[in-house]
Structure formats: structure tokens, C-alpha cells
Design an enzyme around this catalytic site. Structure first.
Site, PDB file in Angstrom:
ATOM      1  N   ASP A 209       0.823  -1.203   0.000  1.00 44.11           N
ATOM      2  CA  ASP A 209       0.000   0.000   0.000  1.00 44.11           C
ATOM      3  C   ASP A 209       0.864   1.263   0.000  1.00 44.11           C
ATOM      4  O   ASP A 209       1.936   1.255  -0.591  1.00 44.11           O
ATOM      5  CB  ASP A 209      -0.930  -0.058   1.227  1.00 44.11           C
ATOM      6  CG  ASP A 209      -2.265   0.619   0.968  1.00 44.11           C
ATOM      7  OD1 ASP A 209      -2.258   1.836   0.785  1.00 44.11           O
ATOM      8  OD2 ASP A 209      -3.292  -0.082   0.938  1.00 44.11           O
ATOM      9  N   HIS A 247      -3.838   5.477   3.705  1.00 46.43           N
ATOM     10  CA  HIS A 247      -4.659   4.335   3.337  1.00 46.43           C
ATOM     11  C   HIS A 247      -4.134   3.013   3.898  1.00 46.43           C
ATOM     12  O   HIS A 247      -4.876   2.220   4.472  1.00 46.43           O
ATOM     13  CB  HIS A 247      -4.744   4.271   1.813  1.00 46.43           C
ATOM     14  CG  HIS A 247      -5.623   3.194   1.332  1.00 46.43           C
ATOM     15  ND1 HIS A 247      -5.145   1.965   0.967  1.00 46.43           N
ATOM     16  CD2 HIS A 247      -6.962   3.144   1.201  1.00 46.43           C
ATOM     17  CE1 HIS A 247      -6.169   1.216   0.600  1.00 46.43           C
ATOM     18  NE2 HIS A 247      -7.273   1.897   0.732  1.00 46.43           N
ATOM     19  N   SER A 419     -11.649  -1.107  -1.006  1.00 41.87           N
ATOM     20  CA  SER A 419     -10.338  -1.293  -0.405  1.00 41.87           C
ATOM     21  C   SER A 419     -10.417  -1.436   1.091  1.00 41.87           C
ATOM     22  O   SER A 419      -9.447  -1.855   1.711  1.00 41.87           O
ATOM     23  CB  SER A 419      -9.349  -0.234  -0.841  1.00 41.87           C
ATOM     24  OG  SER A 419      -9.630   0.984  -0.357  1.00 41.87           O
TER      25      SER A 419
END
Ligand SMILES: *[C@@H]1O[C@H](CO)[C@@H](O)[C@H](O)[C@H]1NC(C)=O
Ligand SMILES: *[C@@H]1O[C@H](CO)[C@@H](O)[C@H](O)[C@H]1NC(C)=O
Ligand SMILES: *[C@@H]1O[C@H](CO)[C@@H](O)[C@H](O)[C@H]1NC(C)=O
Length: 866
Positions: A209, A247, A419
């Protein structure tokens, strides 16, 4: 021919190479390439690099015989960037190939030619690695104040559980995906698993990520530094640096947030998380390949919430080196039990996007996870497709996912999109792996199929499968339920090894992909009502391939069309079960069609494959648009009848060819593989991704076609050839046994290589050699031989081909570029507002090979897939 001893030593030495920390790259001073070396072809790695004039940097991640090499840039004062285009290294390779194949030279300098041949055939793949600038998009919704979490009537429930289990995490009661007080049937149902004593201890999940904030008090205790790395900044720790690097941290919190007084908890709150940072800047294919294998002996799960753009017009798949890394993870990761790759399905549903247009989510090796919301409804962003395996909870109908955020004790209540669904699935798998560390990658999928729970049974998207189970393009097999999953895992009987049956492609009216420029010829025009073609599978074919227990089906198609988004493709099984592979995509106006693009369906899981499989290709009959169907290839994946006969899969280089080269001995074009950077998973997610109400009353693909179909006759000639081919393979199996028995293996092996070279030479000499002749004679045998040698180098080393410069369709690719954002209902325009700089920035690359480049979902992407 025998193996010279020194060569053997080099070969063995390479087996021992351990990946250490990747070296720092210097793209401003050097050009980088990935070189796949075949040590068995006669030239040492040093000879190859010497000949190309490149310097060895390091092995690519965990990929044996795949090397990162570089050469100093030739700086021109006027145009320093021009260097890549007029690439010296590729030119040297082309010269070498030319020298090795032009047997017709008037001055046959045999020794020079032999040497060129030896060296060039030791280079199986060569492609430039060009990092691209990442596209920044502001995820403005992320900065908004978190929506108030509506206290439900029965908030008591989560409080009672917190008390009973001793949770003091302040946001535990707001983590509705763990305990949903308002809609108790809609949650991951994990607390019972904790009470059974499973909390993920001993299991490591890697978040591939944009970083992972290990300084957060909610993550520090579960952070695994040893298996973390930052491929963007080439440092050891995956520190979030950019303002929107949150994220990965949020996803990590969903899995392994510590049980303490900060935020909430993860589903596997005593498991470990590692961070591999790739989304925060330009990255090359080699780095992505290394990332997907990073620490792959100790890391069990790779949680990947990214992919190509979800704009409803892109069609992209991972390049050769990346797919090779995935296969490497499956075959060798976790001590051979296989890495678990979890991918988010994508957020482009409202743009008509489908996860079968994304080569990561439609890979048989990934568990594709879609989203379902707080009320159990389908959120408008979550992409449907026949490759969806399960759904897990995420944003929608007024709620987001509550998790850890970047900062010492920061929390997020604005997390969502598919996600956020993927890490919830990864958390469940971590719990199951603690209970049963011996589960293979396929057991993980089987248990999904077996235990996923149907939700919204009245939703017309549910359709009956041959097995009696129901499947939905929106929900896959249903909602992933941690309790049901782990319970089933506890006394799960391991599945037998994987088997596959890959018949050659069916050509429609001699449909052929011409290698020179990717044009196709032959084929059947797509008429109103569609074109169909059938393929018959016999029990004998399956037995010959030691095949039973159908799991995945992959289907490659060769279709040209002036508007790709008009094309619909569906497959009907012998039992009348229909899989929609491609439905209409309004925004996809690409004129490039499908040149070997791979679709996948799991809707036939457990079905008896014997009988007639029919594909139907139709379009919208739009005025001014038309297309032609040239061919298709059906590939069956399942389990072995006899585990003792299991083979080691080798990733072919040439599956996009039509006719198919059964032996994979294709000539490969060195595609400049580019790597663009991956957009942030959440970028593009609109503000309302958590507020809009979901639905449960619409089929994902409104009844495509129940209309009558006109059926042109498929090319029967090819079909009967196929059967012959199959039986000759059977004969060949016997022969192989004998060969091996007599210990002539090596001789055969080299014979095979020679044959390959012959074919290669013929092709690259530009003769209009019909592809058919290349694909038929003897190839299947070579394939079986190769498989027999699988253990020699499981990286596939030899098999196939290498790339030939020159540009044709290719394969390789690098395009994976952009990744999905999670939620991207945002529609095509959003993407267009953020043009992929990467694409535009590399005209030079494109000039080398037509196959690379464009992110617009041109068909070239398709060919990149394998
Ligand atoms: C959820 O977990 C509980 C145990 O905590 C179990 O009794 C229940 O059956 C599970 N629900 C479903 C739908 O599987
Ligand atoms: C993997 O685990 C083993 C045993 O727990 C340990 O010795 C080794 O250092 C670990 N390696 C990595 C890279 O984490
Ligand atoms: C396909 O090719 C074969 C042999 O090359 C030829 O005999 C046959 O007529 C062709 N079929 C069509 C439909 O063109």
C-alpha cells in the site's frame, strides 16, 4: 549435449541467492532493465550482461534467475531524456538476435553466430524499467469530519461484548463491522472466533500500500519491521510521508489494531502487519514484483487494495514479471503452501466498470473481495464480475469503517470502498491460518466457497450454479463470515494439488492474430443476435490431464471492435449455467478490441466440465460500430485426480497468441515495461461513498441476452485437430516416462530448446510463417517435457521464450499501472481530470513497442496479461 560443470555451479549458486534489501535506484543517472536469464541455454549471466553492456544490480525480489540490471545513461546536453528511446541496450540485444538468426548471411561467420545464438537464447526476457510519475488526486472526502455514528437502539450489544472480552478501545462500540448493533446479521461475526482463542497470533499480513504508520500506538505492538520495506523511497521502514499516505495504515488497523486504549481493534488483533510501500510514487515492475513476494516465507497474506483505474474504460493486467512473482508466491511462498493474495474488486461499478477488466482481480491466484454495506446492501461503487469470490463489510448506507489512522493515536471514521473490504477478508484469513497454518492458497478459496453466506436472497443477481449453490456477480458466493469460516477451517481436509486442462484456442473461420502489428484476420463478423462458438470436453480429455474438480475457468478472447464497450461476452456450460464475462461498458470507447484478453469465472466451481461449452459474443448493434470474433481459448483449473501426478505450473509467455502456441514457445517482444505508478486506492472516491443507500434488487448485468442466437459454424477443422492433439499428448506422456527412465532427460531438453529456436528463427526472420504451423507440430510434447523438468527450475525457466525486440503484440507488460481506487464511483471524468502522466510521459517507450503505454485501456493491455 551436457551441462558444463561451471555452468552447473553458477546455476546452483543462483538457487542460493537470497533477496536482501533492494538497492537504492538512481533513475536519473542510469537506465534499468529486467533480465530473465536462462542458465541452461549456455551463456553465463556475466556473458549476457557483458554483451548487453549492463551492470548487475540485484536479483528481482524472490524471482530466481530474474535480475535487475542497469546501464549509465548517455547524457546529452540537449535532451537528456532522449536516451531511453534510442536505447543502446535494446539495440545490442536486437543486434545479437539478428546475428543469431540470420543464417542466410553471405558471410556466415559461424563462430560469431553460434556465440550470439548462445547468449541471446540465454536471455529469456529483457525489458526496460521506467518509473512513472504518480498521479496525485485529492481525496478531499478524507479530510471531512467523520460522519456521526448513529447510536442504535441496541448499542448495548457491543458494550456487553466489550465488557465481556475486556476491550477498552474507545471506538470498539463504533466498529459496526465487528459488532453491528443495528443490523446484527451484518457484521464480520468475529467475536465468537476470538472466544475460541484465535486472534491471529503468529500470522503476518503484508499491506502492499502507501505505507504503514508503525508509530501509531494502535499498531506499534503488532508491527513487523523485518518484513516491511519502502519501495518508493527505498528505505527499510514504510513510513507514511505524503499528506494522503493514510490508506495503508487504515487498512492495517482493520487487521491488526492492538487491543488497548487507542481507537478500535483489528479482526486479528494479535496478528502482525508488515507494510510494503509502493503506492506513494513512481514504481517499476521489478519493484512491484519484489513487493508481492517480500518476506514471502514468513508473510502469509498480501492485502492489496489497488488496481487499474476504475473508470469503466480501462482494461489492464499485470505484466509478465509481476505475474511471475504472483505465481512464484503461489508455488513457493509460505514454504510452498502459497501466498494468499487478497484483492479489492474495485470501485467503478457506477461507471459500469467490472472486475473482469482488471487482470489482478480476475486472476485465479487472488481472492477477489467486493463490498457490502452496513445494512447488507450492495454499495453503488462495488464492482461486479464472475471473478468475485466473497463480499466483506465496508462503507455505504450511512456508515464508514472505523479504524486506526496515521498519527500516534489518531483514528479514522471515513474509511471505505472495496479497499476496506479486502483487509476485512485478510483479517479473517489470518484467524483461520492461526487455526490451520497448513491451509494452501486453494484451501483458502475453497473455504470461501463453502462457508460464504447468502445475503439478500431475493436479489435477482443470485443465480443457480450446477452444484446447487447460488452465485452473484455482486456478492460472489456471499458474505464472508469469520465464525463460519474458522469453524470450517478447523477440520478442513486439504484439497489435492492443482491440475489444469488448457486446450488450444478455437479459431473462428481461421481467425488469427498476426504477430507483426497485432492485427487479426479471418473471424466472423458479430451479427445482430451475436456469434457463438462451442467446444466439447470429453471425460477422456480430463482424465488425460489428471483433472477433476473444476474450480476456476479462464477464457481468452480475440475480438476486434470499433467500440469495445459495446461487446458482451458470455459463456454457457454443458449444464446450462451462464457466466457473463463482459457486459456493456458505456464509457469504454476503445477501438482496440480484445487481443487475447483473459476473463475468469468461478461460477462453474464444482461443475462437471464434460460436455459442450458455448461462448457467445454480441454487441449493441450500434449504428456505425461493428466488430469481429476471431477466436477464444478455454482453460480449466481444478484439482488432480492423482496427487502423485501433479505438475508444477509454469507461467507461459505467449498465451495471447492465436492460434495458441501450446508449447508457449512464442517469440516474445521485449515490451518496455513501464510501470506507471498506482493511484491511491481512495483517490477518486467521492464524498458520498459512505452515505448513499445501497441496493439489493438489481441484477449486476441486466439480462444480457435471452434472444435467439444465430450460430455460425465454428471452425470444425481446428476442432478436430485439437482432439488429435490431445490424444497425441497422451501418447507423449508415455514416451516421457520412458525418456526420463533412461536418463536422457537433458538431451531431450536441449532438443526441445533447439526446436524452439528453429521456430523462433523462422518467425523473426519475418517469413510469413503461418502461426498454425508453429503452434501445432510437436509442441504439446515439448510442453510435457518441460513439465517433467519442472523441478529443475520452477521459475519456468526455460520454457518459453524470450522477448524479441521488434515489437509486436506482446506480452509483457507493464502496464499495470494504475490502480484502483477504491472507490471510484467517480466516473470516467474523474480519471480524465487526472490524466495519467505516466502514459504521456513516455512516448519513447511507445516507439519501441506498440504494446506498452497507454492507459486508456487499449487492447495492448490485454495482451499483457497472462
Ligand atoms: C456468528 O457467530 C456466532 C458465534 O459467536 C455463531 O453462533 C453464529 O452462528 C454465527 N452466525 C452466523 C450467521 O454464522
Ligand atoms: C522467519 O521466521 C523464522 C522463524 O520464525 C525466523 O527465524 C526468520 O528470521 C524469519 N525471517 C523473516 C525474514 O522474517
Ligand atoms: C481455413 O484454413 C484451411 C487450411 O488453411 C482452409 O482449407 C479452409 O478453407 C479455411 N477456412 C476458412 C473458413 O477460411
Amino acid at each position: 549435449m551436457r551441462l558444463p560443470l561451471p555452468l552447473l555451479l553458477v546455476f546452483l549458486a543462483q538457487q542460493c541467492v537470497h533477496a536482501s534489501s533492494p538497492a537504492k535506484r538512481s533513475h536519473s543517472t542510469h537506465d534499468y532493465y529486467v533480465l530473465e536469464h536462462n542458465p541452461l541455454a549456455g551463456a553465463t549471466l556475466e556473458e549476457c550482461t557483458g554483451e548487453l553492456g549492463v551492470e548487475l544490480v540485484e536479483q528481482v525480489g524472490e524471482l530466481r534467475n530474474v535480475w535487475l540490471v542497469r546501464s549509465a545513461k548517455l547524457m546529452s546536453a540537449f535532451s537528456p531524456r532522449e536516451v531511453t528511446g534510442s536505447d543502446q541496450v535494446l539495440r545490442r540485444f536486437e543486434d545479437l538476435l539478428a546475428l543469431s538468426v540470420h543464417a542466410t548471411s553471405l558471410y556466415p561467420r559461424a563462430a560469431a553466430r553460434a556465440r550470439a545464438h548462445r547468449i541471446s537464447s540465454s536471455i529469456r526476457h529483457l525489458s526496460p524499467q521506467i518509473p512513472r510519475q504518480r498521479i496525485k488526486r485529492d481525496g478531499s472526502f478524507l479530510e471531512r469530519a467523520p460522519p456521526a455514528v448513529k447510536p442504535g437502539d441496541s448499542q448495548l450489544n457491543s458494550e456487553v461484548i466489550a465488557d465481556r472480552l475486556g476491550f477498552v478501545d474507545p471506538l470498539f462500540t463504533k466498529q459496526w463491522h465487528i459488532v453491528n448493533d443495528e443490523y446484527p446479521e451484518h457484521m464480520m461475526n468475529v467475536t465468537g472466533v476470538w472466544e475460541m482463542g484465535f486472534t491471529g497470533e503468529g500470522i503476518i499480513t503484508s499491506l502492499v500500500d502507501d505505507g504503514l504508520d508503525y508509530r501509531s500506538r494502535d499498531l506499534a505492538g503488532n508491527f513487523d519491521a523485518e518484513n516491511s520495506y519502502d519501495f518508493n523511497d527505498h528505505t527499510d521502514l514504510p513510513t507514511p510521508v505524503l499528506s494522503d499516505d493514510h490508506h495503508g495504515t487504515r487498512c492495517a488497523g482493520q487487521i491488526a489494531a492492538v487491543k488497548n486504549d487507542v481507537c478500535g481493534v483489528g479482526l486479528a488483533y494479535e496478528s502482525k502487519v508488515a507494510g510494503v510501500r509502493i503506492l506513494s510514487g513512481p514504481i517499476t515492475d521489478v519493484d512491484e514484483a519484489a513487493a508481492l513476494n517480500y518476506g514471502f516465507q514468513n508473510v502469509s497474506i498480501y492485502s492489496c487494495s489497488w488496481g487499474p483505474p476504475d473508470d469503466g474504460r480501462s482494461m489492464e493486467a499485470p505484466g509478465y514479471i509481476i505475474e511471475k512473482a504472483v505465481v512464484n508466491g503461489i508455488l513457493n511462498g509460505r514454504a510452498g503452501k502459497g501466498s494468499i493474495f487478497v484483492f479489492a474488486s474495485g470501485n467503478g461499478a457506477s461507471s459500469g466498470d467490472q472486475c473482469n477488466f482488471d487482470g489482478y482481480t480476475n486472476s485465479i491466484y487472488s481472492v477477489t473481495v467486493s463490498a457490502v454495506d452496513f445494512k447488507g446492501l450492495h454499495p453503488y461503487y462495488s464492482e461486479p464480475c464472475a471473478a468475485n469470490m466473497v463480499v466483506a463489510y465496508s462503507s455505504g448506507s450511512g456508515q464508514h469503517i472505523v479504524t486506526t489512522d496515521v498519527g500516534e493515536d489518531k483514528c479514522s471514521s471515513a474509511h471505505g470502498g472495496t479497499s476496506a473490504a479486502a483487509p476485512n477478508a485478510a483479517g479473517v484469513f489470518a484467524l483461520a491460518l492461526q487455526a490451520r497454518p497448513d491451509l494452501t492458497w486453494r484451501d483458502i478459496q475453497h473455504i470461501c466457497v463453502k462457508t460464504a453466506q447468502m445475503i439478500n436472497p431475493e436479489d435477482p443477481d443470485w443465480e443457480l450454479m450446477a452444484s446447487g449453490q447460488k452465485y452473484s456477480y455482486k456478492y460472489g458466493f456471499g458474505q464472508l463470515n469469520a465464525y463460519a469460516y474458522v469453524q470450517a477451517a478447523q477440520d478442513w481436509q486439504l484439497v489435492k494439488p492443482q491440475a489444469w486442462f488448457h486446450p488450444a484456442a478455437m479459431q473462428i473461420n481461421n481467425g488469427t492474430l498476426l504477430t507483426e502489428n497485432g492485427d487479426m484476420e479471418g473471424g466472423q463478423p458479430i451479427v445482430s443476435g451475436g456469434v457463438t462458438s462451442s467446444f466439447m470436453v470429453t471425460q477422456d480429455m480430463l482424465d488425460t490431464h489428471n483433472f477433476e474438480g473444476l474450480e476456476h475457468l479462464t477464457i481468452r478472447v480475440w475480438i476486434s471492435h470499433t467500440k469495445r464497450g459495446d461487446v458482451e461476452v458470455e459463456l454457457t456450460s454443458p449444464n446450462g449455467i451462464r457466466s457473463v464475462l463482459a457486459a456493456k461498458r458505456d464509457y469504454d470507447r476503445a477501438a482496440s478490441g480484445f487481443r487475447g484478453w483473459r476473463f475468469m469465472t468461478i461460477k462453474h466451481w464444482g461443475e462437471n466440465a464434460v460436455g459442450t461449452w458455448t461462448i457467445k459474443v454480441s454487441d449493441q448493434s450500434t449504428e456505425g460500430h461493428s466488430g469481429t470474433f476471431y477466436g477464444w481459448r478455454l482453460m480449466f483449473w481444478g484439482s488432480t485426480i492423482d496427487p502423485a501426478g501433479a505438475q508444477t505450473y509454469t507461467l507461459p509467455l505467449s498465451e495471447y497468441q492465436l492460434p495458441s502456441l501450446v508449447d508457449d514457445d512464442a517469440v516474445i517482444v521485449p515490451t518496455p515495461t513501464s510501470s506507471k505508478s498506482h493511484p491511491k486506492p481512495t483517490s477518486g472516491l467521492p464524498d458520498d461513498h459512505g452515505t448513499a443507500e445501497g441496493e439489493a434488487d438489481k441484477p449486476a448485468f441486466p439480462s444480457t441476452s435471452s434472444t435467439a442466437t444465430m450460430t455460425p459454424t465454428p471452425d470444425e477443422g481446428w476442432f478436430s485437430d485439437m482432439s488429435n492433439l490431445v490424444s497425441s499428448q497422451k501418447w507423449f506422456f508415455g514416451a516421457i516416462g520412458a525418456v526420463v527412465l533412461f536418463g536422457v532427460g537433458a538431451g531431450v531438453f536441449f532438443w526441445r530448446r533447439r526446436a524452439k529456436h528453429r521456430a523462433y528463427a523462422a518467425l523473426s526472420a519475418g517469413d510469413e510463417l503461418p502461426m498454425n504451423s508453429v503452434s501445432r507440430e510437436g509442441r504439446p510434447r515439448a510442453k510435457e517435457l518441460y513439465d517433467a523438468f519442472g523441478e529443475v527450475s520452477d521459475d519456468d525457466a526455460d520454457e518459453e521464450t524470450r522477448l524479441q525486440p521488434g515489437g509486436q503484440t506482446s506480452e509483457g507488460l507493464g502496464f499495470h499501472s494504475e490502480f484502483l481506487d477504491d472507490d471510484e464511483p467517480s466516473s470516467a471524468t474523474v480519471y480524465r481530470d487526472n490524466p495519467e502522466k505516466g502514459h504521456d510521459a513516455s512516448p519513447d517507450v511507445r516507439s519501441i513497442s506498440p504494446g506498452s503505454g497507454s492507459g486508456d485501456g487499449s487492447w495492448e493491455h490485454a495482451s499483457e496479461t497472462h
